[in-house]
Design a protein around this motif. Structure first.
Motif, short mmCIF file in Angstrom:
data_model
loop_
_atom_site.label_atom_id
_atom_site.label_comp_id
_atom_site.label_asym_id
_atom_site.label_seq_id
_atom_site.Cartn_x
_atom_site.Cartn_y
_atom_site.Cartn_z
N PRO A 139 7.50 5.77 -9.96
CA PRO A 139 6.29 5.72 -9.15
C PRO A 139 6.38 4.70 -8.03
O PRO A 139 7.19 3.77 -8.10
N ILE A 140 5.52 4.87 -7.03
CA ILE A 140 5.51 3.91 -5.94
C ILE A 140 4.98 2.57 -6.43
O ILE A 140 4.29 2.50 -7.45
N THR A 141 5.28 1.53 -5.69
CA THR A 141 4.96 0.17 -6.12
C THR A 141 3.49 -0.01 -6.45
O THR A 141 3.14 -0.66 -7.44
N ALA A 143 7.24 -4.63 -13.89
CA ALA A 143 7.84 -3.32 -14.08
C ALA A 143 9.15 -3.25 -13.32
O ALA A 143 9.33 -3.96 -12.33
N ILE A 144 10.04 -2.39 -13.80
CA ILE A 144 11.32 -2.20 -13.15
C ILE A 144 11.63 -0.73 -13.09
O ILE A 144 11.51 -0.01 -14.09
N ARG A 145 12.05 -0.27 -11.92
CA ARG A 145 12.33 1.15 -11.76
C ARG A 145 13.79 1.48 -12.05
O ARG A 145 14.10 2.31 -12.85
N ARG A 146 14.69 0.79 -11.40
CA ARG A 146 16.11 1.03 -11.62
C ARG A 146 16.81 -0.31 -11.82
O ARG A 146 16.31 -1.34 -11.37
N PRO A 147 17.95 -0.32 -12.49
CA PRO A 147 18.66 -1.58 -12.70
C PRO A 147 18.98 -2.28 -11.40
O PRO A 147 19.43 -1.67 -10.44
N GLY A 148 18.69 -3.57 -11.35
CA GLY A 148 19.08 -4.38 -10.21
C GLY A 148 18.17 -4.29 -9.00
O GLY A 148 18.41 -4.95 -7.99
N ALA A 149 17.12 -3.53 -9.09
CA ALA A 149 16.27 -3.37 -7.91
C ALA A 149 14.90 -2.87 -8.33
O ALA A 149 14.65 -2.61 -9.49
N TYR A 176 5.92 -7.60 -9.89
CA TYR A 176 5.41 -8.65 -10.76
C TYR A 176 3.94 -8.94 -10.46
O TYR A 176 3.53 -8.92 -9.30
N ALA A 177 3.19 -9.23 -11.51
CA ALA A 177 1.86 -9.77 -11.32
C ALA A 177 1.98 -11.18 -10.75
O ALA A 177 3.00 -11.85 -10.96
N MET A 178 0.95 -11.62 -10.06
CA MET A 178 1.01 -12.95 -9.46
C MET A 178 1.24 -14.01 -10.52
O MET A 178 1.93 -15.01 -10.28
N SER A 179 0.69 -13.82 -11.70
CA SER A 179 0.82 -14.81 -12.77
C SER A 179 2.25 -14.92 -13.28
O SER A 179 2.61 -15.91 -13.92
#
Length: 126
Positions: A102-104, A49-55, A59-62
């Motif tokens: 949302p939070i991580t 998932a990505i919240r904002r561009p560039g940051a 990621y799932a471990m896989s």
């Protein structure tokens, strides 16, 4: 609201694919974008998932070290670059949009995602 995923296909083990998801009907910059996948006979699982561009990515471990998510707010598009693909990556990949940022710890929960795309099939096989 529509999320249109594309870019799936057949690829050999070790190969790469780039998935894209084009969004319409929503204020794209105000949403967190996620990718999930569902393999045959298995439950849907979080990929990234990505919240904002560039940051603010997760990621799932896989997927760590092999997959990379990015977004282009000017084109209302999110991409998933997948490298070093393995047969176990075979699945239907779905993009999804969650309002806000949302939070991580919440990003891997499908419950927070309000809109879902139709999925694109990725098959990794020789």
């Amino acid at each position: 609201v529509q999320l249109q995923a594309s870019g799936g296909g057949l690829v050999q083990p070790g190969g790469s694919l780039r998935l894209s998801c084009a969004a319409s009907g929503l204020t794209f910059s105000g949403y967190t974008l996620g990718w999930f996948r569902q393999a045959p006979g298995k439950e849907r699982e979080f990929v990234t998932a990505i919240r904002r561009p560039g940051a603010s990515t997760s990621y799932a471990m896989s997927a760590k070290g092999r997959f990379s998510v990015s977004r282009d707010n000017s084109k209302n598009t999110v991409h998933l670059q997948m490298n070093s693909l393995k047969p176990e990556d075979t699945a239907v990949y779905y993009c999804a949009a969650a309002p806000g940022f949302p939070i991580t710890s919440q990003l891997s929960s499908s419950d927070i995602y309000k809109y879902w795309g139709q999925g694109t099939l990725v098959t990794v096989s020789s």
